[in-house]
Design an enzyme around this catalytic site. Sequence first.
Site, PDB file in Angstrom:
ATOM      1  N   GLN A   1      -4.970   4.915   3.294  1.00 36.82           N
ATOM      2  CA  GLN A   1      -4.264   5.658   2.059  1.00 36.82           C
ATOM      3  C   GLN A   1      -3.421   6.255   2.785  1.00 36.82           C
ATOM      4  O   GLN A   1      -2.927   7.419   3.281  1.00 36.82           O
ATOM      5  CB  GLN A   1      -5.357   6.669   1.778  1.00 36.82           C
ATOM      6  CG  GLN A   1      -5.018   7.146   0.356  1.00 36.82           C
ATOM      7  CD  GLN A   1      -4.750   6.722  -1.189  1.00 36.82           C
ATOM      8  OE1 GLN A   1      -5.233   5.883  -1.142  1.00 36.82           O
ATOM      9  NE2 GLN A   1      -3.754   7.199  -1.380  1.00 36.82           N
TER      10      GLN A   1
ATOM     11  N   LYS B   1     -10.667   4.681  -6.756  1.00 38.17           N
ATOM     12  CA  LYS B   1     -10.835   3.903  -6.595  1.00 38.17           C
ATOM     13  C   LYS B   1     -11.762   3.504  -6.110  1.00 38.17           C
ATOM     14  O   LYS B   1     -12.655   1.866  -6.704  1.00 38.17           O
ATOM     15  CB  LYS B   1     -10.075   3.844  -4.745  1.00 38.17           C
ATOM     16  CG  LYS B   1      -8.787   3.195  -5.183  1.00 38.17           C
ATOM     17  CD  LYS B   1      -7.651   3.207  -3.692  1.00 38.17           C
ATOM     18  CE  LYS B   1      -5.987   4.162  -4.505  1.00 38.17           C
ATOM     19  NZ  LYS B   1      -5.233   4.525  -3.545  1.00 38.17           N
TER      20      LYS B   1
ATOM     21  N   ASP C   1      -3.316  -3.819  -0.078  1.00 41.50           N
ATOM     22  CA  ASP C   1      -2.346  -3.166  -1.229  1.00 41.50           C
ATOM     23  C   ASP C   1      -0.286  -4.457  -0.570  1.00 41.50           C
ATOM     24  O   ASP C   1       0.593  -3.733  -0.886  1.00 41.50           O
ATOM     25  CB  ASP C   1      -1.859  -2.092  -0.511  1.00 41.50           C
ATOM     26  CG  ASP C   1      -1.392  -1.441  -1.410  1.00 41.50           C
ATOM     27  OD1 ASP C   1      -1.181  -1.883  -2.522  1.00 41.50           O
ATOM     28  OD2 ASP C   1      -0.890   0.073  -1.088  1.00 41.50           O
TER      29      ASP C   1
END
Length: 277
Positions: A94, A50, A117
């Site tokens: 995460q 990422k 997200d």
Amino acid sequence: MSAELLNGSQLAKRVRSQIRRKIKNLTFTPGLAVVQVGDDPASTLYIKHKQRDCEKVHFHSEVHRLSADINQDTLIEHVENLNDRTDIHGILVQMPLPEGIDKEAVIDKINPHKDADGLTPVNLGNLLINREGVTPCTPTGIIRLIELTGAQIEGKHAVCIGRSPLVGKSVGMMLLNRNATVTYCHSRTVDLAAEVQKADILVAAVGRPEFVTADMVKPGAIVIDVGINHINGRAVGDVKFEEVKEVAGFITPVPGGVGPMTRAMLLENTLKLAIGG
Ligand code: NAP
């Protein structure tokens, strides 16, 4: 091989060059913060990818590595500090989080306007009422891969194996919003093979290596393999690629299918949040 390969790496590259073009006119640098709790090796690798992607599109990125024994309140405090930062436009926590931390409680605290997200209740709620704003990265990437086939989604029978908000449930909602007829399969589904055989569009997000076999797939179907399972150091999908590719019309590879598109959608979401779109 009869199926056409849906190349996620190539499509992701195109998305990144579009982003580079778009940010040329910005007077500031979009910023993404990734929070990692503990040192799960797979998470560390995903985060590295990422960060590299952020570099490719000239975004600012930072990784906040927190100890696995952090308590939930301190983690939430950390997220709230990121909410207050004006140079950070996207925040991603995460997963997985260590046992003992309630991941929903943490996600709840991400400002929906910084939710890279698309997993906060506000953004998932908007998805539910077909007011798609920032949508979860993996499902959004899957929709782009399906669009790449040129096939119409409307009226198709889509089957999602898996019902997590992160993948299965959300991609099913996105397909429904595009007028597909959607069936969800999960661990309590009776006669899963019979359900899957009806799929014009099949999304496998089970987390079980080579779970979908050729006899379960309708000839010509679009098969999206979300699974990442590590076997003897090799990434294996949820679809038995070698045999399913002989039956499907389109298929994503693992690696190089959904994974790169998930990351590309993280960049798109960060940009969307940065420009307030
Ligand atoms: P998850 O939260 O564990 O969900 C798995 C789903 O599969 C659940 O809904 C579960 O049903 C269902 N399931 C499990 N065993 C089953 C069985 N034998 N028959 C039918 N359904 C079954 O996993 P996830 O986060 O959605 O991820 C799924 C896979 O995608 C994993 O391999 C993950 O690594 C991968 N993934 C990849 C990406 C990417 O970018 N490529 C992103 C995210 C996830 P129940 O709900 O009934 O338990």
